[in-house]
Scaffold this motif. Structure first.
Motif, PDB file in Angstrom:
ATOM      1  N   GLY A 121       0.820  -1.198   0.000  1.00  9.62           N
ATOM      2  CA  GLY A 121       0.000   0.000   0.000  1.00  9.62           C
ATOM      3  C   GLY A 121       0.854   1.247   0.000  1.00  9.62           C
ATOM      4  O   GLY A 121       2.082   1.176   0.062  1.00  9.62           O
ATOM      5  N   GLU A 122       0.195   2.405  -0.041  1.00 12.61           N
ATOM      6  CA  GLU A 122       0.890   3.667  -0.218  1.00 12.61           C
ATOM      7  C   GLU A 122       0.912   4.540   1.031  1.00 12.61           C
ATOM      8  O   GLU A 122       1.472   5.626   0.993  1.00 12.61           O
ATOM      9  N   PHE A 123       0.294   4.095   2.127  1.00 15.48           N
ATOM     10  CA  PHE A 123       0.333   4.909   3.349  1.00 15.48           C
ATOM     11  C   PHE A 123       1.547   4.475   4.150  1.00 15.48           C
ATOM     12  O   PHE A 123       1.518   3.528   4.909  1.00 15.48           O
ATOM     13  N   HIS A 124       2.662   5.163   3.970  1.00 17.32           N
ATOM     14  CA  HIS A 124       3.948   4.721   4.483  1.00 17.32           C
ATOM     15  C   HIS A 124       3.977   4.730   6.013  1.00 17.32           C
ATOM     16  O   HIS A 124       3.469   5.644   6.650  1.00 17.32           O
ATOM     17  N   GLY A 125       4.620   3.718   6.560  1.00 19.52           N
ATOM     18  CA  GLY A 125       4.773   3.641   8.003  1.00 19.52           C
ATOM     19  C   GLY A 125       3.665   2.923   8.710  1.00 19.52           C
ATOM     20  O   GLY A 125       3.620   2.912   9.940  1.00 19.52           O
ATOM     21  N   VAL A 126       2.744   2.283   7.983  1.00 19.43           N
ATOM     22  CA  VAL A 126       1.654   1.542   8.619  1.00 19.43           C
ATOM     23  C   VAL A 126       1.536   0.177   7.971  1.00 19.43           C
ATOM     24  O   VAL A 126       1.374   0.064   6.754  1.00 19.43           O
ATOM     25  N   ALA A 127       1.607  -0.865   8.785  1.00 21.10           N
ATOM     26  CA  ALA A 127       1.502  -2.245   8.314  1.00 21.10           C
ATOM     27  C   ALA A 127       0.617  -3.018   9.276  1.00 21.10           C
ATOM     28  O   ALA A 127       0.375  -2.573  10.401  1.00 21.10           O
ATOM     29  N   GLU A 245      -5.886   3.001   1.230  1.00 16.27           N
ATOM     30  CA  GLU A 245      -6.759   3.651   0.256  1.00 16.27           C
ATOM     31  C   GLU A 245      -6.805   5.162   0.459  1.00 16.27           C
ATOM     32  O   GLU A 245      -6.886   5.936  -0.508  1.00 16.27           O
ATOM     33  N   TRP A 246      -6.742   5.585   1.711  1.00 14.52           N
ATOM     34  CA  TRP A 246      -6.792   7.019   2.028  1.00 14.52           C
ATOM     35  C   TRP A 246      -5.671   7.772   1.316  1.00 14.52           C
ATOM     36  O   TRP A 246      -5.879   8.856   0.776  1.00 14.52           O
ATOM     37  N   ALA A 247      -4.478   7.174   1.324  1.00 13.88           N
ATOM     38  CA  ALA A 247      -3.342   7.821   0.669  1.00 13.88           C
ATOM     39  C   ALA A 247      -3.393   7.655  -0.842  1.00 13.88           C
ATOM     40  O   ALA A 247      -3.083   8.583  -1.601  1.00 13.88           O
ATOM     41  N   GLU A 248      -3.786   6.463  -1.283  1.00 12.87           N
ATOM     42  CA  GLU A 248      -3.780   6.177  -2.718  1.00 12.87           C
ATOM     43  C   GLU A 248      -4.765   7.056  -3.480  1.00 12.87           C
ATOM     44  O   GLU A 248      -4.505   7.472  -4.614  1.00 12.87           O
ATOM     45  N   MET A 249      -5.898   7.356  -2.858  1.00  7.65           N
ATOM     46  CA  MET A 249      -6.909   8.192  -3.503  1.00  7.65           C
ATOM     47  C   MET A 249      -6.583   9.676  -3.402  1.00  7.65           C
ATOM     48  O   MET A 249      -7.170  10.494  -4.104  1.00  7.65           O
ATOM     49  N   GLY A 250      -5.662  10.015  -2.493  1.00 10.23           N
ATOM     50  CA  GLY A 250      -5.400  11.416  -2.224  1.00 10.23           C
ATOM     51  C   GLY A 250      -6.411  11.948  -1.222  1.00 10.23           C
ATOM     52  O   GLY A 250      -7.550  11.471  -1.159  1.00 10.23           O
ATOM     53  N   ASN A 251      -6.008  12.915  -0.407  1.00 11.04           N
ATOM     54  CA  ASN A 251      -6.914  13.479   0.592  1.00 11.04           C
ATOM     55  C   ASN A 251      -6.583  14.947   0.789  1.00 11.04           C
ATOM     56  O   ASN A 251      -5.469  15.404   0.530  1.00 11.04           O
ATOM     57  N   PHE A 253      -5.987  16.554   3.271  1.00 13.04           N
ATOM     58  CA  PHE A 253      -4.979  16.815   4.291  1.00 13.04           C
ATOM     59  C   PHE A 253      -3.558  16.531   3.792  1.00 13.04           C
ATOM     60  O   PHE A 253      -2.598  16.781   4.508  1.00 13.04           O
ATOM     61  N   GLU A 254      -3.459  15.974   2.588  1.00  9.17           N
ATOM     62  CA  GLU A 254      -2.177  15.630   1.971  1.00  9.17           C
ATOM     63  C   GLU A 254      -1.357  14.686   2.850  1.00  9.17           C
ATOM     64  O   GLU A 254      -0.132  14.752   2.892  1.00  9.17           O
ATOM     65  N   GLU A 255      -2.032  13.790   3.526  1.00  5.96           N
ATOM     66  CA  GLU A 255      -1.370  12.812   4.385  1.00  5.96           C
ATOM     67  C   GLU A 255      -0.987  11.584   3.571  1.00  5.96           C
ATOM     68  O   GLU A 255      -1.844  10.976   2.914  1.00  5.96           O
ATOM     69  N   ASP A 256       0.295  11.229   3.586  1.00  2.61           N
ATOM     70  CA  ASP A 256       0.743  10.021   2.899  1.00  2.61           C
ATOM     71  C   ASP A 256       1.616   9.144   3.777  1.00  2.61           C
ATOM     72  O   ASP A 256       2.187   8.168   3.332  1.00  2.61           O
ATOM     73  N   HIS A 257       1.746   9.501   5.058  1.00  2.00           N
ATOM     74  CA  HIS A 257       2.522   8.700   6.002  1.00  2.00           C
ATOM     75  C   HIS A 257       2.006   8.956   7.412  1.00  2.00           C
ATOM     76  O   HIS A 257       1.320   9.947   7.672  1.00  2.00           O
ATOM     77  N   SER A 258       2.347   8.039   8.309  1.00  2.23           N
ATOM     78  CA  SER A 258       1.974   8.180   9.706  1.00  2.23           C
ATOM     79  C   SER A 258       3.141   8.794  10.469  1.00  2.23           C
ATOM     80  O   SER A 258       4.303   8.453  10.225  1.00  2.23           O
ATOM     81  N   HIS A 259       2.840   9.707  11.382  1.00  3.77           N
ATOM     82  CA  HIS A 259       3.863  10.531  12.007  1.00  3.77           C
ATOM     83  C   HIS A 259       4.455   9.889  13.266  1.00  3.77           C
ATOM     84  O   HIS A 259       3.904   8.944  13.824  1.00  3.77           O
ATOM     85  N   GLY A 260       5.565  10.471  13.718  1.00  2.00           N
ATOM     86  CA  GLY A 260       6.200  10.039  14.950  1.00  2.00           C
ATOM     87  C   GLY A 260       5.435  10.521  16.172  1.00  2.00           C
ATOM     88  O   GLY A 260       4.427  11.226  16.065  1.00  2.00           O
ATOM     89  N   VAL A 261       5.940  10.164  17.341  1.00  2.00           N
ATOM     90  CA  VAL A 261       5.226  10.454  18.581  1.00  2.00           C
ATOM     91  C   VAL A 261       6.036  11.374  19.490  1.00  2.00           C
ATOM     92  O   VAL A 261       7.265  11.398  19.447  1.00  2.00           O
TER      93      VAL A 261
END
Length: 275
Positions: A121-127, A245-251, A253-261
């Motif tokens: 998938g395309e939402f980097h950092g999430v598996a 899907e959220w990243a692949e379709m575009g959003n 918020f321009e979110e394409d990865h999950s952030h640090g903490v």
């Protein structure tokens, strides 16, 4: 600190997060209430986030009014963190004390092989098997949903009031799990931009006064923003395919990865008291 905070100053301060690189199991280190690793506590600031929502004690003297209900505010941003920034009854498994650490859902170790099956998938950092904390950010400014927390404090809006609705999810490869697209959709009703769905069966949210989060802050480097948090105490499972899907379709918020903490704030001097 001056109580009058401009949109520009908050937008500059509530900045950026970095991409997630994967969890590493570690023992939780002991936190000190007098100082952080980087130096003295930032005692001139208001109450900070994230925190252990099962603990109500806090002695930070800065008090401000709770934000209005989210239905009376504009949804301005949605983003995710991997792992959970907060610690709660349903996500208390410590991962590490780095910017890619935080907490994992308690059920992480009992997932089936099918739930853990990898999925491209395309939402980097999430598996599959990861924990994510989703933040629905709301503002009293006249604002539209957009990229970054700067969207919540547009130019000309002075002293914005912010609210963050937070829900922690366990990401699984299971089409019967929750559909992430339902939860990150945006609708316009009652005169405000609003999220499509926020789970209502994960316990009564813990509401407290805090700040913005992200790995650029710690107990020595505090966030100046004043935020009302509404944090749900239990995890829910979400389908990895819909997260991608959220990243692949575009959003918007321009979110394409999950952030640090940002690591857990534990010093009582930096925490508000929860009623």
């Amino acid at each position: 600190m001056n109580n009058r905070i401009s949109a520009a100053s908050i937008a500059a301060a509530i900045g950026v997060c970095v991409a997630y690189a994967g969890p590493a199991q570690a023992e939780e280190k002991a936190h000190q209430s007098v100082a952080d690793d980087d130096g003295a506590l930032c005692l001139t600031f208001g109450p900070q986030s994230p925190r252990d929502i099962s603990k109500v004690d806090g002695i930070n003297p800065v008090v401000f009014g709770l934000a209005p209900p989210r239905t009376e505010m504009e949804l301005c941003n949605i983003h995710t963190h991997t792992n959970a920034e907060h610690k709660g009854p349903g996500y208390s498994v410590f991962v590490s004390d780095g910017e890619h650490g935080g907490y994992a859902c308690n059920e992480t170790g009992s997932l089936s092989e099918a739930e853990l099956e990898p999925l491209e998938g395309e939402f980097h950092g999430v598996a599959p098997g990861d924990t994510i904390e989703v933040h629905w950010v709301h503002t009293t400014c006249t604002a539209e949903p957009g990229p970054g927390l700067g969207s919540c404090v547009p130019e000309g809006c002075e002293n914005p009031v912010l609210r963050v609705e937070a829900q922690t999810f366990l990401v699984v490869n299971d089409r019967d799990a929750l559909d992430f697209m339902d939860m990150v959709s945006v609708k316009h009703g009652g005169g405000y931009f609003q999220p499509g769905v926020i789970p209502s069966n994960t316990g009564t949210p813990v509401v407290y006064l805090g700040s913005t989060t992200g790995p650029s802050y710690n107990q020595s480097q505090c966030s100046p923003a004043k935020v009302t948090w509404s944090v749900r105490p239990q995890c829910a499972k979400v389908d990895i395919a819909t997260v991608h899907e959220w990243a692949e379709m575009g959003n918007v918020f321009e979110e394409d990865h999950s952030h640090g903490v940002r690591q857990l704030v534990t010093a009582p001097e930096l925490l508000s008291s929860i009623d």
